[in-house]
Design an enzyme around this catalytic site. Structure first.
Site, PDB file in Angstrom:
ATOM      1  N   GLY A  65      -5.505  -2.910   8.152  1.00  0.00           N
ATOM      2  CA  GLY A  65      -6.340  -1.718   8.256  1.00  0.00           C
ATOM      3  C   GLY A  65      -7.332  -1.746   9.399  1.00  0.00           C
TER       4      GLY A  65
ATOM      5  NE  ARG B 194     -10.082  -5.124   4.946  1.00  0.00           N
ATOM      6  CZ  ARG B 194      -8.941  -4.482   4.807  1.00  0.00           C
ATOM      7  NH1 ARG B 194      -8.593  -3.986   3.639  1.00  0.00           N
ATOM      8  NH2 ARG B 194      -8.139  -4.332   5.826  1.00  0.00           N
ATOM      9  CB  VAL B 195     -13.825  -0.500   2.899  1.00  0.00           C
ATOM     10  CG1 VAL B 195     -13.048   0.807   2.848  1.00  0.00           C
ATOM     11  CG2 VAL B 195     -14.738  -0.618   1.679  1.00  0.00           C
ATOM     12  N   GLY B 196     -10.667  -1.155   3.783  1.00  0.00           N
ATOM     13  CA  GLY B 196      -9.644  -0.999   4.820  1.00  0.00           C
ATOM     14  C   GLY B 196      -9.471   0.442   5.252  1.00  0.00           C
ATOM     15  CG  ASP B 197      -5.646   1.260   6.788  1.00  0.00           C
ATOM     16  OD1 ASP B 197      -5.825   0.394   5.916  1.00  0.00           O
ATOM     17  OD2 ASP B 197      -4.523   1.600   7.177  1.00  0.00           O
TER      18      ASP B 197
ATOM     19  CB  THR C 197      -0.867   0.006   1.275  1.00  0.00           C
ATOM     20  OG1 THR C 197      -1.796  -1.054   1.166  1.00  0.00           O
ATOM     21  CG2 THR C 197      -1.602   1.314   1.452  1.00  0.00           C
TER      22      THR C 197
ATOM     23  N   GLY D 212      -0.465  -1.591   6.616  1.00  0.00           N
ATOM     24  CA  GLY D 212      -0.606  -2.764   7.467  1.00  0.00           C
ATOM     25  C   GLY D 212      -2.060  -3.179   7.577  1.00  0.00           C
TER      26      GLY D 212
END
Ligand code: SD4
Length: 343
Positions: free
Chosen positions: A256, A230-233, A202, A254
């Site tokens: 999220g 799914r959505v991360g940080d 990322t 890393g």
């Protein structure tokens, strides 16, 4: 008597002049710093990203433009973890998250967007052309097309395809989140795959321009083999990215979920506001994750990277292995982040 008068005069004068001298000093310091652009990025792949951003910063351009140019550079590069060549979700679909934030606290983001090459640029359009901050999925893609972006199929990088095939063989159809089953890519990535393909992660980048203004951005295909949807940080303002032009900016890489849980980059910036250096602020934010669940933290990686208004920078990670790239007038290199566990 004369002596007394002289002394009183001296004291009066120095009482008047000390703040003047001090503030002159402070201003001089600010001016020096504000004339020095800087860009910092997560991972070693940040070197090329920084070079693209530096073209703008060194020509006295705006930090926000440098961020977009830097992120576009890696989105254009076929690699495992950013853009359309990135790791797919567990259903084999590449979905992209990105966000961007400028010196005026304007921000924009997209999440779970498919088949658009430059999510950071779509995030910027969300910021500049809509009253919203975050668009997701089909809505984000539709908005991108309406704004002149073209749809193109994802093309997994060789490394992403190989690791996905391997994962399909071994997996229980479970997303990989921990250290044990996440050695091939993602937050525990080695810098290169055995075949020599760069294994970049990322991309989070932060810049200060010659006007002294800060901006930041993040772009990613997210955690490898995540659940579809799914959505991360990396799409989350205050999670994967936060910028406060009075104080500083921070980004993360890393797992999220841990960053979202702790509003990680917002925390880092607030700690800098309280006077902590970028490195100390990152360290405290990492400690927060560990404190919440020390056992879980042993199996995870999160790295924070931060810059303050003076152009000082720092990073900290849970585990060994997080690196970041820095470009200023004086340096152009990769740094290893300090870490807490396994030290
Ligand atoms: C995510 N933070 O989707 C991203 C993944 C990442 O290094 O940064 N990997 O949770």
């Amino acid at each position: 008597m004369a002596n007394k008068l002289d002394r009183r005069k001296f004291l009066q004068l120095s009482a008047l002049s000390t703040p003047l001298l001090l503030s002159k000093k402070a201003i001089a310091k600010q001016i020096t710093y504000s004339n020095s652009p800087i860009v910092i990025s997560t991972w070693d792949s940040g070197m090329e990203v920084n070079a693209a951003a530096w073209k703008i910063l060194s020509a006295k351009g705006r930090a926000l433009d440098a961020i977009e140019a830097g992120a576009n550079q890696i989105e254009d590069t076929i690699n495992c973890c950013v853009g359309l060549g990135g790791n797919p979700d567990r259903d084999g679909i590449v979905t992209l998250d990105a966000c961007i934030m400028d010196e005026n606290s304007n921000c924009g983001a997209v999440a779970g967007m498919e088949q658009i090459k430059h999510p950071i640029s779509v995030a910027r359009k969300v910021m500049e052309n809509t009253p919203h901050v975050l668009l997701v999925g089909n809505g984000a893609q539709q908005f991108a097309i309406e704004n002149g972006f073209t749809k193109e199929p994802a093309k997994l990088s060789q490394s992403a395809e190989n690791t996905y095939k391997e994962w399909l063989k071994k997996t229980d159809y479970k997303p990989q989140i921990n250290i044990e089953n996440n050695k091939g890519n993602g937050p525990f990535a080695p810098n290169f795959f055995p075949d020599g393909t760069p294994n970049h992660d990322t991309m989070g980048l932060l810049a200060k321009d010659s006007q002294g203004n800060l901006s930041g951005g993040v772009t990613t295909s997210g955690m490898a083999f995540k659940l579809h949807g799914r959505v991360g940080d990396s799409a989350g303002i205050g999670a994967g990215l936060f910028v406060d032009n009075e104080v500083g900016a921070a980004t993360s890489s890393g797992v999220g979920e841990e960053v979202i849980r702790t509003c990680g980059t917002h925390l880092v910036v607030e700690l800098m506001r309280q006077g902590l250096s970028p490195e100390k602020a990152c360290k405290k934010a990492v400690e927060r994750i560990i404190k919440i669940n020390p056992e879980r933290a042993k199996t995870l990686q999160v790295g924070y990277l931060a810059i303050n208004k003076n152009g000082e920078y720092g990073a900290y990670a849970i585990q060994k292995g997080f690196v970041f790239s820095v470009k200023t007038n004086d340096e152009n290199k990769i740094h290893e982040s300090k870490f807490i566990l396994g030290a």
